[in-house]
Motif scaffolding. Structure first.
Motif, short mmCIF file in Angstrom:
data_model
loop_
_atom_site.label_atom_id
_atom_site.label_comp_id
_atom_site.label_asym_id
_atom_site.label_seq_id
_atom_site.Cartn_x
_atom_site.Cartn_y
_atom_site.Cartn_z
N SER A 14 -43.89 5.32 8.87
CA SER A 14 -43.71 3.92 9.35
C SER A 14 -43.47 3.38 10.77
CB SER A 14 -42.08 3.58 8.68
OG SER A 14 -41.23 4.37 9.19
N SER A 15 -42.92 4.52 11.43
CA SER A 15 -42.84 4.19 13.08
C SER A 15 -44.28 4.20 13.42
CB SER A 15 -42.11 5.25 13.71
OG SER A 15 -42.65 6.60 13.52
N PHE A 16 -45.27 4.83 13.14
CA PHE A 16 -46.62 4.91 13.52
C PHE A 16 -47.19 3.32 13.21
CE2 PHE A 16 -51.18 5.44 12.54
CZ PHE A 16 -51.56 5.82 13.94
N GLY A 17 -46.87 2.99 12.00
CA GLY A 17 -47.50 1.84 11.48
C GLY A 17 -46.90 0.57 12.60
N MET A 18 -45.72 0.68 12.93
CA MET A 18 -45.33 -0.07 13.89
C MET A 18 -45.61 -0.04 15.13
SD MET A 18 -41.07 -0.21 12.81
CE MET A 18 -40.56 -0.40 11.03
N PHE A 19 -46.01 1.13 15.65
CA PHE A 19 -46.52 1.42 16.93
C PHE A 19 -47.80 0.64 17.25
CE2 PHE A 19 -49.08 3.77 19.74
CZ PHE A 19 -48.38 4.01 20.98
N VAL A 20 -48.56 1.05 16.34
CA VAL A 20 -50.00 0.49 16.02
C VAL A 20 -49.93 -1.23 15.94
CG1 VAL A 20 -52.16 0.06 14.83
CG2 VAL A 20 -51.12 2.17 15.24
N GLY A 21 -49.01 -1.77 15.21
CA GLY A 21 -48.80 -3.09 14.91
C GLY A 21 -48.40 -3.89 16.15
N LYS A 22 -47.64 -3.11 17.11
CA LYS A 22 -47.11 -3.72 18.40
C LYS A 22 -48.26 -4.01 19.24
CE LYS A 22 -42.78 -1.45 18.49
NZ LYS A 22 -41.88 -0.29 19.16
N CYS A 23 -49.60 -3.45 18.91
CA CYS A 23 -50.72 -3.91 19.93
C CYS A 23 -51.26 -5.21 19.57
CB CYS A 23 -51.79 -2.81 19.53
SG CYS A 23 -51.53 -0.97 19.91
N PHE A 24 -50.73 -5.66 18.55
CA PHE A 24 -51.53 -7.16 18.23
C PHE A 24 -50.63 -8.13 17.68
CE2 PHE A 24 -51.97 -4.48 14.39
CZ PHE A 24 -51.53 -5.31 13.41
N SER A 25 -49.23 -7.78 17.44
CA SER A 25 -48.10 -8.72 17.01
C SER A 25 -46.86 -8.21 17.39
CB SER A 25 -48.09 -8.63 15.35
OG SER A 25 -47.23 -9.64 15.02
N SER A 26 -45.96 -9.12 17.71
CA SER A 26 -44.36 -8.84 18.23
C SER A 26 -43.53 -9.41 16.97
CB SER A 26 -44.30 -9.53 19.66
OG SER A 26 -44.62 -10.95 19.51
N SER A 27 -44.13 -9.83 16.02
CA SER A 27 -43.27 -10.47 14.72
C SER A 27 -42.55 -9.15 14.04
CB SER A 27 -44.37 -10.97 13.79
OG SER A 27 -43.69 -11.16 12.52
N VAL A 28 -41.46 -9.44 13.97
CA VAL A 28 -40.39 -8.39 13.35
C VAL A 28 -40.97 -8.08 11.94
CG1 VAL A 28 -38.16 -7.94 12.64
CG2 VAL A 28 -38.42 -9.07 14.77
N LEU A 29 -41.27 -9.11 11.28
CA LEU A 29 -41.70 -8.86 9.73
C LEU A 29 -43.07 -8.24 9.69
CD1 LEU A 29 -40.12 -12.12 7.82
CD2 LEU A 29 -39.13 -9.64 8.29
N VAL A 30 -44.14 -8.69 10.49
CA VAL A 30 -45.30 -8.11 10.42
C VAL A 30 -44.98 -6.76 10.63
CG1 VAL A 30 -47.38 -7.66 11.81
CG2 VAL A 30 -46.47 -9.90 11.34
#
Length: 452
Positions: A123-139
């Protein structure tokens, strides 16, 4: 029809799990799985490189934006008020919330604070990658759920493929509404269930398949999986004792077998003990709860444990069974009784009727029974000393989902060649029943939270 009946169970599992897992992931509102708020905090801080929770005045927690805490608390409030509802617009509006603004300390008051980073790596890896294109908490939350689901699917797929027995039992247990509900969340249960199913299937393979030989690679794999399980949720560390299910003739001698067990188990027990020492006194217990006082009470009244366990089983068995098969919506979405008990009946029938190609000796059933009973006993004891007021005559906090990781050990006991009668359409019944069960669980979830 014949083509459907010939499809391997691991492939059927993967198809159903992905369809319904993704459905639960999207439809289940944020923070609605038990302790998901705390699991989210841990996943997010690990994605930032903070592997350990913060320590503030002796309490365990994290530093996170106030607006994020407010949003999380709002959704948790929703889960605890059955009369409340939300619309899709409510979730869309919260998509704009980011991790900006004032930050403050948020206490993690549950056992989540003691978990190692292991159950949060996906889950933290998914969030790490997600931060590259979004800062939305829910995303980031949904990306974390997605990665947990994918890893869980992979582990269960392997376990069904590897085990030489009870493949359809593994499938049924993995596709219970509660299992899929936890898998498609940020809960540490997602990885724990996957790892436990995988190591159980490996023990079954090398215990029951005479052609499967033990080597150093397999022993190292067993060690790693046992270590990961123990550091994810220490309550399941007794699963390593399944090692004694492996026949002695796969080693040079009994002495070598015992030596190997000591070598792989000792570091695990030491590391688990050392890890938990780090958090001693940092978790806020519920009102009236004191671990030390409860232990003293047990030592002074050892026979009272029998009455406590008896009262708990007598008064809570229905709830435990219900929460084992499936309760969604923060345990407020109760599934129909016919589905709960029908699912258990199907599990038992499949365990009795599934094709029997392997011989299981009585002594090979004793070890799984011992591990299941000892793990269950440990669950009761831990909840009694950490979650139950001192001297209370029944145990609080026993959730049926706690028994899912070791459930394959219970149903292997039904394996019996006396019922080796091939039922042609058994597989089809399993598929239909799991699909119906998951569909009903989704409907209950939608009805509970959304304005229809």
């Amino acid at each position: 029809m014949n083509k459907i009946l010939q499809v391997k169970p691991e492939k059927i599992f993967l198809l159903i799990a992905l369809i319904y897992g993704l459905s639960f992931l999207v439809i289940n509102p944020p923070f609605q799985v038990y302790d998901e708020r705390e699991h989210f905090y841990r996943s997010f801080t690990i994605s930032d490189g903070q592997l350990m929770p913060s320590n503030f005045e002796g309490r365990s927690g994290i530093i996170i934006s106030d607006n994020v805490q407010e949003m999380a608390n709002h959704f948790v409030w929703l889960s605890r008020h059955p009369e409340s509802r939300l619309s899709v617009e409510d979730i869309k509006n919260n998509m704009s919330i980011t991790f900006k603004g004032e930050r403050s300390f948020a206490i993690i008051g549950s056992a989540v604070a003691t978990y190692s980073p292991l159950p949060y790596l996906a889950s933290s890896f998914g969030m790490f990658v997600g931060k590259c294109f979004s800062s939305s908490v829910l995303v980031l939350l949904y990306l974390g759920r997605f990665m947990n689901l994918i890893l869980w699917c992979f582990l269960i797929y392997l376990s069904i493929k590897i085990t030489p027995v009870n493949k359809w039992v593994f499938l049924l247990l993995a596709l219970m509404p509660m299992t899929v509900y936890q898998a498609a969340s940020l809960s540490a249960d997602s990885l724990t269930i996957g790892l436990c199913f995988l190591i159980i299937s490996i023990f079954f393979r090398f215990s029951l398949d005479s052609a499967s030989e033990i080597n150093n690679k397999i022993i190292f794999t067993i060690f790693l999986l046992s270590l990961f399980i123990s550091l994810s949720k220490p309550i399941y560390m007794l699963i390593i004792f399944l090692f004694f299910m492996i026949p002695v003739n796969k080693f040079k001698s009994w002495k070598q077998k015992f030596s190997v067990f000591v070598v792989i188990s000792s570091p695990i027990f030491i590391m688990v003990f050392a890890w938990n020492l780090l958090f001693k006194g940092m978790i806020m217990p519920p009102l009236g709860v004191s671990t030390s006082a409860q232990i003293s009470y047990i030592l002074s009244n050892p026979l009272s444990l029998f009455a406590v366990f008896g009262n708990t089983l007598f008064n809570s068995s229905v709830d435990i069974i219900s929460m084992f098969v499936g309760q969604v919506a923060f345990l407020n979405g109760i599934l129909p009784s016919w589905l709960i008990y029908g699912y258990l009946l199907i599990l038992i029938l499949v365990a009795l009727l599934e094709n029997k190609e392997v011989e299981i000796r009585l002594n090979q059933k004793i070890v799984p029974l011992f591990v299941f009973l000892s793990s269950s006993l440990l669950i009761f004891i831990v909840e009694y000393i950490t979650f139950t007021p001192v001297g209370q005559n029944f145990i609080e906090g026993i959730h049926g989902r706690y028994f899912i990781p070791v459930a394959p050990l219970l149903f292997i006991l039904f394996y019996n060649k006396r019922f080796n009668t091939e039922f042609k359409y058994l597989n089809l019944i399993i598929i239909i029943f799991t699909v119906i069960s998951l569909f009903i669980a989704l409907f209950v979830l939608i009805k509970r939270f959304y304005i229809l």
